[in-house]
Design a protein around this motif. Structure first.
Motif, PDB file in Angstrom:
ATOM      1  N   VAL A   6     -29.384  -1.457  16.911  1.00  0.00           N
ATOM      2  CA  VAL A   6     -29.612  -2.751  17.535  1.00  0.00           C
ATOM      3  C   VAL A   6     -28.284  -3.493  17.579  1.00  0.00           C
ATOM      4  O   VAL A   6     -27.409  -3.239  16.771  1.00  0.00           O
ATOM      5  CB  VAL A   6     -30.663  -3.608  16.772  1.00  0.00           C
ATOM      6  CG1 VAL A   6     -32.041  -3.005  16.882  1.00  0.00           C
ATOM      7  CG2 VAL A   6     -30.276  -3.827  15.335  1.00  0.00           C
ATOM      8  N   VAL A   7     -28.175  -4.389  18.533  1.00  0.00           N
ATOM      9  CA  VAL A   7     -26.962  -5.186  18.650  1.00  0.00           C
ATOM     10  C   VAL A   7     -27.302  -6.593  18.173  1.00  0.00           C
ATOM     11  O   VAL A   7     -28.211  -7.241  18.700  1.00  0.00           O
ATOM     12  CB  VAL A   7     -26.432  -5.212  20.098  1.00  0.00           C
ATOM     13  CG1 VAL A   7     -25.212  -6.093  20.211  1.00  0.00           C
ATOM     14  CG2 VAL A   7     -26.128  -3.786  20.557  1.00  0.00           C
ATOM     15  N   LEU A   8     -26.583  -7.055  17.167  1.00  0.00           N
ATOM     16  CA  LEU A   8     -26.793  -8.405  16.641  1.00  0.00           C
ATOM     17  C   LEU A   8     -25.981  -9.405  17.444  1.00  0.00           C
ATOM     18  O   LEU A   8     -24.866  -9.093  17.879  1.00  0.00           O
ATOM     19  CB  LEU A   8     -26.354  -8.488  15.185  1.00  0.00           C
ATOM     20  CG  LEU A   8     -27.132  -7.626  14.175  1.00  0.00           C
ATOM     21  CD1 LEU A   8     -26.532  -7.779  12.795  1.00  0.00           C
ATOM     22  CD2 LEU A   8     -28.594  -8.029  14.173  1.00  0.00           C
ATOM     23  N   PRO A   9     -26.505 -10.602  17.627  1.00  0.00           N
ATOM     24  CA  PRO A   9     -25.702 -11.628  18.292  1.00  0.00           C
ATOM     25  C   PRO A   9     -24.508 -11.993  17.418  1.00  0.00           C
ATOM     26  O   PRO A   9     -24.578 -11.943  16.197  1.00  0.00           O
ATOM     27  CB  PRO A   9     -26.664 -12.822  18.424  1.00  0.00           C
ATOM     28  CG  PRO A   9     -27.804 -12.521  17.516  1.00  0.00           C
ATOM     29  CD  PRO A   9     -27.813 -11.054  17.229  1.00  0.00           C
ATOM     30  N   GLU A  10     -23.405 -12.315  18.052  1.00  0.00           N
ATOM     31  CA  GLU A  10     -22.209 -12.703  17.298  1.00  0.00           C
ATOM     32  C   GLU A  10     -22.412 -14.076  16.701  1.00  0.00           C
ATOM     33  O   GLU A  10     -23.003 -14.954  17.326  1.00  0.00           O
ATOM     34  CB  GLU A  10     -20.999 -12.681  18.219  1.00  0.00           C
ATOM     35  CG  GLU A  10     -20.765 -11.281  18.756  1.00  0.00           C
ATOM     36  CD  GLU A  10     -19.301 -10.999  18.969  1.00  0.00           C
ATOM     37  OE1 GLU A  10     -18.455 -11.730  18.476  1.00  0.00           O
ATOM     38  OE2 GLU A  10     -19.048 -10.009  19.654  1.00  0.00           O
ATOM     39  N   ASP A  20     -30.108  -8.407   8.663  1.00  0.00           N
ATOM     40  CA  ASP A  20     -30.574  -8.650  10.030  1.00  0.00           C
ATOM     41  C   ASP A  20     -30.595  -7.370  10.860  1.00  0.00           C
ATOM     42  O   ASP A  20     -31.490  -7.177  11.687  1.00  0.00           O
ATOM     43  CB  ASP A  20     -29.716  -9.720  10.699  1.00  0.00           C
ATOM     44  CG  ASP A  20     -29.927 -11.089  10.066  1.00  0.00           C
ATOM     45  OD1 ASP A  20     -30.639 -11.196   9.049  1.00  0.00           O
ATOM     46  OD2 ASP A  20     -29.360 -12.067  10.583  1.00  0.00           O
ATOM     47  N   PHE A  21     -29.631  -6.490  10.649  1.00  0.00           N
ATOM     48  CA  PHE A  21     -29.633  -5.201  11.344  1.00  0.00           C
ATOM     49  C   PHE A  21     -30.877  -4.407  10.953  1.00  0.00           C
ATOM     50  O   PHE A  21     -31.587  -3.879  11.803  1.00  0.00           O
ATOM     51  CB  PHE A  21     -28.362  -4.407  11.015  1.00  0.00           C
ATOM     52  CG  PHE A  21     -28.254  -3.106  11.755  1.00  0.00           C
ATOM     53  CD1 PHE A  21     -27.700  -3.061  13.022  1.00  0.00           C
ATOM     54  CD2 PHE A  21     -28.705  -1.926  11.188  1.00  0.00           C
ATOM     55  CE1 PHE A  21     -27.598  -1.857  13.712  1.00  0.00           C
ATOM     56  CE2 PHE A  21     -28.617  -0.727  11.868  1.00  0.00           C
ATOM     57  CZ  PHE A  21     -28.059  -0.686  13.129  1.00  0.00           C
ATOM     58  N   GLY A  22     -31.153  -4.335   9.645  1.00  0.00           N
ATOM     59  CA  GLY A  22     -32.329  -3.605   9.174  1.00  0.00           C
ATOM     60  C   GLY A  22     -33.626  -4.172   9.717  1.00  0.00           C
ATOM     61  O   GLY A  22     -34.503  -3.438  10.163  1.00  0.00           O
ATOM     62  N   LEU A  23     -33.744  -5.511   9.688  1.00  0.00           N
ATOM     63  CA  LEU A  23     -34.956  -6.133  10.236  1.00  0.00           C
ATOM     64  C   LEU A  23     -35.060  -5.918  11.744  1.00  0.00           C
ATOM     65  O   LEU A  23     -36.155  -5.739  12.272  1.00  0.00           O
ATOM     66  CB  LEU A  23     -34.989  -7.618   9.909  1.00  0.00           C
ATOM     67  CG  LEU A  23     -35.585  -7.960   8.557  1.00  0.00           C
ATOM     68  CD1 LEU A  23     -35.423  -9.439   8.257  1.00  0.00           C
ATOM     69  CD2 LEU A  23     -37.049  -7.560   8.484  1.00  0.00           C
ATOM     70  N   GLY A  24     -33.922  -5.940  12.435  1.00  0.00           N
ATOM     71  CA  GLY A  24     -33.927  -5.660  13.871  1.00  0.00           C
ATOM     72  C   GLY A  24     -34.440  -4.264  14.158  1.00  0.00           C
ATOM     73  O   GLY A  24     -35.241  -4.057  15.085  1.00  0.00           O
ATOM     74  N   LEU A  25     -34.008  -3.293  13.363  1.00  0.00           N
ATOM     75  CA  LEU A  25     -34.510  -1.923  13.521  1.00  0.00           C
ATOM     76  C   LEU A  25     -36.009  -1.861  13.273  1.00  0.00           C
ATOM     77  O   LEU A  25     -36.747  -1.210  14.010  1.00  0.00           O
ATOM     78  CB  LEU A  25     -33.800  -0.978  12.547  1.00  0.00           C
ATOM     79  CG  LEU A  25     -32.349  -0.640  12.835  1.00  0.00           C
ATOM     80  CD1 LEU A  25     -31.756   0.144  11.672  1.00  0.00           C
ATOM     81  CD2 LEU A  25     -32.210   0.142  14.136  1.00  0.00           C
ATOM     82  N   TRP A  26     -36.448  -2.546  12.227  1.00  0.00           N
ATOM     83  CA  TRP A  26     -37.865  -2.525  11.866  1.00  0.00           C
ATOM     84  C   TRP A  26     -38.716  -3.161  12.966  1.00  0.00           C
ATOM     85  O   TRP A  26     -39.794  -2.657  13.306  1.00  0.00           O
ATOM     86  CB  TRP A  26     -38.060  -3.247  10.523  1.00  0.00           C
ATOM     87  CG  TRP A  26     -39.466  -3.302  10.070  1.00  0.00           C
ATOM     88  CD1 TRP A  26     -40.199  -2.295   9.501  1.00  0.00           C
ATOM     89  CD2 TRP A  26     -40.342  -4.432  10.145  1.00  0.00           C
ATOM     90  NE1 TRP A  26     -41.467  -2.739   9.220  1.00  0.00           N
ATOM     91  CE2 TRP A  26     -41.580  -4.045   9.600  1.00  0.00           C
ATOM     92  CE3 TRP A  26     -40.189  -5.737  10.610  1.00  0.00           C
ATOM     93  CZ2 TRP A  26     -42.661  -4.910   9.516  1.00  0.00           C
ATOM     94  CZ3 TRP A  26     -41.264  -6.593  10.517  1.00  0.00           C
ATOM     95  CH2 TRP A  26     -42.483  -6.177   9.983  1.00  0.00           C
TER      96      TRP A  26
END
Length: 154
Positions: free
Chosen positions: A149-153, A134-140
């Protein structure tokens, strides 16, 4: 307490609405988890070379790195093992890449056992390593100037 630093490089390969993922057997014997193709950097190796090598090992594809998306840092202390705790710091460098050759195949005798293309819309339903994928996709998707990017908890 033992301290351990691990640096790894991962690729986000997206084409035709699908993302390339590798499957990693769960270390505790649970169900396998989907991860970004990539892995640990060898001592003295450049991260760019690491991601090219790891993607080839895990998927059979040759890639061209097309951009640096960002870096994920994680810190966790693992409880005592063999009389000592482990203070683990992981640094994951996330690149964008495109497939330039090779054929999809599975890694044999490595850290993954399968590779496959998945529809981007199906990723949330996959059993995956959530922070990493999810971090990688958020960056993309967001392409933040900070590379973070900050992921939701959860």
């Amino acid at each position: 307490m033992r301290r351990k630093l691990r640096v790894a490089a991962y690729a986000i390969c997206v084409r035709d609405g699908q993302i390339l993922l590798s499957r990693s057997p769960a270390p505790d014997g649970g169900p396998p988890e989907w991860v970004l193709p990539g892995g640990g950097m060898d001592h003295g190796e450049d991260p760019h070379d690491t991601v090219v090598r790891e993607v080839a090992e895990e998927t059979g594809y040759r890639i061209e790195v097309t951009g640096l998306l960002g870096i994920r840092s994680s810190h966790r202390v693992f409880p005592r093992r063999l009389r000592r705790s482990v203070d683990h710091h992981g640094v994951g460098i996330v690149y964008e890449a495109r497939v330039t050759g090779g054929e999809l195949r599975y890694e044999v005798g490595g850290s993954t056992d399968m590779a496959a293309w998945h529809d981007l819309d199906a990723v949330p339903g996959l059993n995956r390593v959530v922070p990493q994928v999810d971090f990688g996709l958020g960056l993309w998707r967001e392409r933040p100037i900070t590379g973070r990017v900050v992921l939701p908890e959860t």
